[in-house]
Write a protein that holds these residues in place. Structure first.
Motif, PDB file in Angstrom:
ATOM      1  N   THR A  75      37.563  33.299 -17.823  1.00  7.63           N
ATOM      2  CA  THR A  75      37.616  34.489 -16.969  1.00  7.63           C
ATOM      3  C   THR A  75      39.032  34.757 -16.490  1.00  7.63           C
ATOM      4  O   THR A  75      39.501  35.901 -16.501  1.00  7.63           O
ATOM      5  N   ASP A  76      39.739  33.710 -16.092  1.00 10.35           N
ATOM      6  CA  ASP A  76      41.122  33.870 -15.620  1.00 10.35           C
ATOM      7  C   ASP A  76      42.052  34.301 -16.749  1.00 10.35           C
ATOM      8  O   ASP A  76      42.948  35.135 -16.554  1.00 10.35           O
ATOM      9  N   ALA A  96      38.617  40.804 -16.088  1.00  6.42           N
ATOM     10  CA  ALA A  96      38.038  39.462 -15.985  1.00  6.42           C
ATOM     11  C   ALA A  96      36.735  39.430 -16.776  1.00  6.42           C
ATOM     12  O   ALA A  96      35.690  39.836 -16.280  1.00  6.42           O
ATOM     13  N   ARG A 141      41.538  37.950 -17.577  1.00  3.24           N
ATOM     14  CA  ARG A 141      42.075  38.788 -16.503  1.00  3.24           C
ATOM     15  C   ARG A 141      43.585  38.964 -16.668  1.00  3.24           C
ATOM     16  O   ARG A 141      44.125  40.056 -16.482  1.00  3.24           O
ATOM     17  N   SER A 142      44.272  37.886 -17.038  1.00  5.29           N
ATOM     18  CA  SER A 142      45.727  37.933 -17.143  1.00  5.29           C
ATOM     19  C   SER A 142      46.221  38.528 -18.462  1.00  5.29           C
ATOM     20  O   SER A 142      47.347  39.022 -18.524  1.00  5.29           O
ATOM     21  N   ASN A 171      43.697  27.430 -24.400  1.00  7.54           N
ATOM     22  CA  ASN A 171      43.145  28.618 -23.764  1.00  7.54           C
ATOM     23  C   ASN A 171      42.982  29.768 -24.761  1.00  7.54           C
ATOM     24  O   ASN A 171      41.948  30.444 -24.788  1.00  7.54           O
ATOM     25  N   ARG A 227      35.622  29.297 -15.731  1.00 12.25           N
ATOM     26  CA  ARG A 227      36.715  29.772 -14.867  1.00 12.25           C
ATOM     27  C   ARG A 227      37.975  30.044 -15.691  1.00 12.25           C
ATOM     28  O   ARG A 227      38.657  31.064 -15.489  1.00 12.25           O
TER      29      ARG A 227
END
Length: 365
Positions: free
Chosen positions: A292-293, A302, A296-297, A190, A289
């Motif tokens: 974007t996730d 996002a 955001r975290s 990631n 996805r």
């Protein structure tokens, strides 16, 4: 899938659209008539034999249209409206498109709604060229009149912030004493996705489709993204050497963490980005996805993959004022006006070197 192949699975129909995650229905799960018509439409020309109606399109364009048609079929499937025995294109009716529009309007912006209907029409024209879709073209035009791009102001993040976020994820995963090996591998993947897309903002279709040995290759000890003209939107080759800032983490991902994601049964899979669930290649939607996730975290915003391109243009404009062509080259635009009216053309290689010198001053090592 070759024409005439047997579909091995049937979509599970779900009455409520809220009970299942939205996805693009894979081609192998399409109604047989749609699937066969699509395969025929994408059949390439061979010597004196003409190809299908869509054979002139790039594979990325074909894939994009299939993905959008798959979203429509998925909506029909979840609403219990998918008839696997229908004739090719027969599902595209005013009533069913109205149901699809209701769902689209509730979950995406007006620009995406219009684009989805436009691509649904294009895909259906390939599947059933004789079908009258003038009514769908009218809907498309009506949507174009009311579409309003979403403001990017509250989603604006500079490239150096994204690179730092990605590298921090990698460091935290590798230093963790509590995470399982699989969790570490997933977080390293990631972090690398975020940092690499930030430094090398190719289009998501290309980024998700990177394969080791095909368009992601090692040359003299360095890894390169090598996209042929047939795979780029601009119709020009795009070659980018992975930045030195990322090479060590990339090497560790390839040698240590990616094999953990792949598992014993997936050792021959060439895709760069692998799912931690089953070791299969991550899909376009899965990559989008995840990125974007992750943003955001980590950065509190996002940031979609497309906004990574906005980020690099903004960073180049702020930090690279002496190089007005920089953003246009990094984004591989043929028309400088796409980025800003004053940007000029430059090679992506020299632009990448200039941008690296700028960004490295803002990223902690």
């Amino acid at each position: 899938m070759p024409e005439g192949a047997t579909v091995m699975a049937t979509p599970q129909q779900i009455e409520s659209s809220e009970k299942a995650r939205v996805r693009s229905l894979p081609i192998e799960l399409w109604p047989e008539a749609d699937r066969k018509a699509w395969v025929a439409a994408c059949q390439p020309s061979q010597r004196l034999k003409r190809g299908g109606a869509g054979s002139h399109m790039k594979p990325t364009t074909q894939g994009d249209l299939a993905r959008r048609y798959g979203y429509f079929l998925d909506c029909m499937n979840r609403r219990g409206l998918l008839d696997l025995n229908n004739a090719a294109g027969a599902l595209v009716t005013p009533e069913k498109v109205d149901a699809y529009l209701q769902e689209l309007t509730a979950r995406v912006g007006s620009v995406t709604v219009q684009g989805s209907i436009y691509k649904l029409r294009r895909a259906c024209e390939l599947i059933d060229p004789a079908r009258d879709l003038s009514w769908l073209a009218d809907i498309e035009k009506d949507l174009a009149l009311v579409m309003r791009p979403r403001s990017k102001a509250n989603r604006w993040v500079l490239t150096e912030v994204l690179v730092e976020a990605g590298l921090t994820l990698i460091r935290e995963a590798e230093n963790s004493q509590k995470m399982s090996k699989l969790s570490q591998a997933r977080q390293v993947r990631n972090g690398l996705m975020v940092a690499m897309l930030a430094m090398h903002p190719i289009r998501l279709k290309n980024f998700a489709d990177l394969e080791i040995g095909r368009n992601f290759v090692e040359i003299k000890g360095s890894w390169w993204i090598v996209l042929p003209a047939s795979e780029t939107k601009e119709g020009r080759p795009d070659e980018r050497r992975i930045d030195d800032l990322l090479q060590p983490a990339l090497d560790r991902y390839l040698k240590k963490y990616r094999p953990l994601l792949a598992g014993a049964d997936q050792s021959t899979v060439a895709a760069l980005w692998l799912s931690s669930n089953d070791g299969n290649p991550m899909t376009y939607d899965g990559v989008a996805r995840a990125i974007t996730d992750i943003t955001r975290s980590t950065v509190g915003v996002a940031v979609s993959p497309h906004l990574f391109r906005t980020a690099i243009a903004s960073s180049a404009a702020i930090h690279g004022g002496a190089k007005p062509h920089l953003a246009s080259a990094l984004l591989h635009h043929t028309d400088p006006g796409v980025t800003e009216a004053h940007y000029n053309r430059a090679s992506s290689l020299s632009a990448a070197k200039s941008f690296r010198e700028i960004i490295q001053g803002y990223v902690k090592h």
